[in-house]
Design a protein around this motif. Structure first.
Motif: not given
Ligand SMILES: [Fe+2]
Ligand SMILES: [Fe+2]
Length: 482
Positions: A149-175
């Protein structure tokens, strides 16, 4: 759309309207296979096909956001979930205090904000990597399930941060999102960004200490970021905090159960001296002094995550309105800290002493102080169990100068009370303070899996209540389906 409801139709469950945001949706869908590859490579080893009784977030309202069911971990629905927007929210601190919270990235703070998000994001997959071998030695199916449970939620936390990067930081965010999948905990060439996340988590006592001490650093960082004037970051972190609470529960109750089992076994055997390590170990439980040493190690490694006591970066992030203090909204001051001081523990003329520093420069120190106070609460609960068994022993957090690698005390050695030691004394006494090779070997020897339904390894007591109120004989993980 109703923010509390999660859209489960697409590949990526979300409450951020991904369906109406084709650019970000495409970017995340492109990132998804790399994530799954990472999970299969670096996630829990040996249990990817097992059915695990996991909770998944199906809404973000305070009541009943969790749905429990059997899931194969690679099929877990990792989603993008933000806490509800507060209408008319203002920036709560710093030079922009009182202005409308930002819904887009303010141009002048773009680099600083990206850095904060990447550093937080990097810790999430790191802990999954650190814990990937633990399944094989789980002391029960209950514990195995909690680990996952901890592991999958840490995975989701990665998704949470990646969403912010992809949504708000363009090409830099994708990198940056790509790079988060490339770094590896403990790797010689491409390590994770922070020290404690490159350490090993070799056994279950370490896992419980890690979730107690190091996930609690996560909580403090998330609390500080949840105050952010950048509203999407604030909302993301607020929801992550609800999940984080479970991780610390796993740590706190895990250590409690280890302590409890040790005390029970000592009592049954009539051993009253906690220092009689050999006799206690013969009972197949972990002696209290060794538990103390593990706490010393994980506490001191975690303190390093707070960075330098005096920090311009922390001052800048606060001044800009990006990262606040712990529970900024409950503090009663000007929330700008242009004047005022805060006492900082420093090494001055070879002595450890307090010195007042400008409050703005001392924010890391302040967050660390708040952390230590928070960490002490659970330690008190462990000690209650020990005293209830009439055993004369008290677990204590070491002095903050003990065994440090970052900040004021990085270049000195101290004992657990903060008395300075020479290099030679330190080398001689190190084994008193931190787990020795012998301690590690003993604990590793105890780490035999117990996968029988309702059974627990010799060194840990069963929990008081099951997850989702399940009875003691509930099969939390169906390994047989693997
Ligand atoms: Fe996390
Ligand atoms: Fe966590």
């Amino acid at each position: 759309m109703d923010i509390a409801k999660v859209d489960y139709d697409g590949l990526i469950p979300n409450n951020v309207g991904l369906g109406q945001d084709p650019r970000v949706k495409r970017a995340l869908e492109k990132w998804h296979p790399g994530y799954i590859d990472w999970w299969k490579d670096m996630g829990p080893e040996g249990f990817q096909e097992s059915l695990v009784y996991l909770r998944t977030a199906v809404s973000v309202d305070p009541k009943g956001w969790a749905k429990f069911d059997y899931v194969r971990m690679p099929e877990y629905r990792w989603g993008v979930l933000l806490a509800p927007q507060h209408e008319g929210r203002k920036i709560p601190f710093g030079m922009h205090k009182g202005e409308d919270a930002w819904q887009e990235v303010p141009g002048e703070y773009r680099a600083m904000l990206r850095r904060l998000i990447v550093i937080q994001g990097d810790t999430e997959p790191a802990s999954v990597e650190q814990q990937r071998h633990l399944g094989k030695t789980a002391p029960s199916l209950y514990d195995l399930r909690n680990l996952f449970q901890v592991n999958v939620e840490e995975g989701r936390h990665l998704w949470a941060m990646v969403y912010l990067l992809q949504k708000y930081f363009g090409a830099d965010g994708r990198e940056e999102a790509e790079a988060l999948l490339q770094r590896r905990s403990g790797h010689a060439d491409t390590p994770r960004m922070l020290g404690a996340f490159n350490e090993k988590t070799p056994d279950w006592l370490s896992f419980f200490m890690f979730t107690y001490f190091t996930d609690r650093d996560g909580k403090m960082q998330l609390e500080a970021l949840a105050q952010s004037g950048f509203d999407p970051l604030s909302r993301t972190c607020r929801f992550m905090l609800t999940e984080e609470a479970h991780h610390m529960f796993v740590g706190e109750t895990g250590v409690t159960r280890v302590v409890q089992r040790t005390c029970e076994a000592m009592k049954e055997a009539g051993i009253t001296d906690p220092g009689n390590i050999e006799a206690v170990r013969k009972l197949g439980v972990i002696d209290l002094p060794t538990i103390q040493k593990k706490a010393n190690m994980h506490f001191s490694l975690t303190l390093d995550l707070f960075g330098n006591e005096i920090s311009t970066n922390a001052a800048n992030a606060f001044h800009a309105g990006l990262k606040g203090r712990y529970r900024e909204d409950r503090l009663k001051d000007d929330h700008q800290l242009e004047s005022g001081t805060y006492p900082v523990l420093r090494l001055i003329d070879g002595k450890i002493q307090n010195e007042d520093a400008p409050a703005l420069s001392a924010l890391n120190m302040r967050l660390r102080d708040d952390y230590v106070a928070d960490a002490n609460i659970g330690v008190g609960r462990w000690n209650k169990v020990i005293s209830e068994h009439g055993i004369p022993f008290e677990i204590k957090l070491p002095h903050v100068a003990f065994h440090r690698h970052i900040g004021e005390f990085a270049n000195i050695h101290t004992d657990l009370n903060g008395n300075m030691l020479s290099d030679a004394e330190w080398e001689k006494r190190r084994g008193e303070f931190l787990p020795s090779d012998g301690d590690r070997a003993f604990i590793e020897g105890l780490m035999q899996p117990q996968f029988e339904v309702g059974k627990f390894a010799s060194w840990i007591a069963p929990p008081r209540v099951g997850i989702d109120n399940k009875p003691g004989d509930f099969e939390y993980v169906k390994i047989a389906d693997a």
